[in-house]
Design an enzyme around this catalytic site. Sequence first.
Site, short mmCIF file in Angstrom:
data_model
loop_
_atom_site.label_atom_id
_atom_site.label_comp_id
_atom_site.label_asym_id
_atom_site.label_seq_id
_atom_site.Cartn_x
_atom_site.Cartn_y
_atom_site.Cartn_z
N HIS A 261 0.84 -1.21 0.00
CA HIS A 261 0.00 0.00 0.00
C HIS A 261 0.88 1.25 0.00
O HIS A 261 0.70 2.15 -0.83
CB HIS A 261 -0.90 -0.03 1.24
N GLU A 262 1.83 1.29 0.91
CA GLU A 262 2.68 2.49 1.01
C GLU A 262 3.60 2.60 -0.21
O GLU A 262 3.97 3.70 -0.61
CB GLU A 262 3.48 2.48 2.32
N HIS B 130 1.74 4.68 -2.62
CA HIS B 130 1.85 6.11 -2.31
C HIS B 130 3.22 6.63 -2.73
O HIS B 130 3.35 7.70 -3.31
CB HIS B 130 1.67 6.35 -0.81
N GLU C 63 -4.58 7.96 -2.99
CA GLU C 63 -5.04 6.74 -2.31
C GLU C 63 -5.43 5.65 -3.32
O GLU C 63 -5.26 4.47 -3.05
CB GLU C 63 -6.23 7.08 -1.40
ZN LIG Z 1 -3.15 5.14 1.83
#
Ligand SMILES: [Zn+2]
Length: 186
Positions: free
Chosen positions: A100-101, A104, A130
């Site tokens: 997830h990161e 980003h 996001e």
């Molecule tokens: Zn996030």
Amino acid sequence: MKTADVQAIFSAIRPQQVALIQAIAERPQVDDSFLHLQYDPQKQWDFGLDVLNQFGFDWNRGRLDKAEHPFTNGMGLSDVRITTRIFPNLPASGWFSTMHEFGHGLYGLGTDPKLDRSPLAGGASLGIDESQSRMWENLVGRSHEFWQFFYPRHKRCSRGSWAMSAWRRFTGGSIKSPIADPRRSG
Ligand SMILES: [Zn+2]
């Protein structure tokens, strides 16, 4: 967008969402008990590094650290710091927060250098930012194809620490929806 705009959107989609979640909950549930076993934190960390390497994370322009709650912090267009959190008995949390990161981080690293030191360097919006993190976490990380590639590598990483048999059972558990997981990434 104002609060009233957001409320209108969620009011419209809520009935369908509730019905969908109820329908899913009523179906036979995937056995993901193997994702709640003790798992060596160092091996979890090593697997996360392997995933980031295969994803092509630019270690010259970013780094990975541990944090109480995973987040990404862009110190500049060429200094993106991502974090993850590892739970000894909840390995999927660390894997997916790392992915997830990464999403980003990749979004931040993709900013055109010409926009540096301008308001546009922060990305189009938090929503788009996001969407990129969730794309890597959910569309890539929870895909059959991802685990087809990473499962053998994962088995090497986890040798001796985790008894697990058929990989189909493994993918069935790992792609289970995170809806009920309170340890969401940032
Ligand atoms: Zn996030």
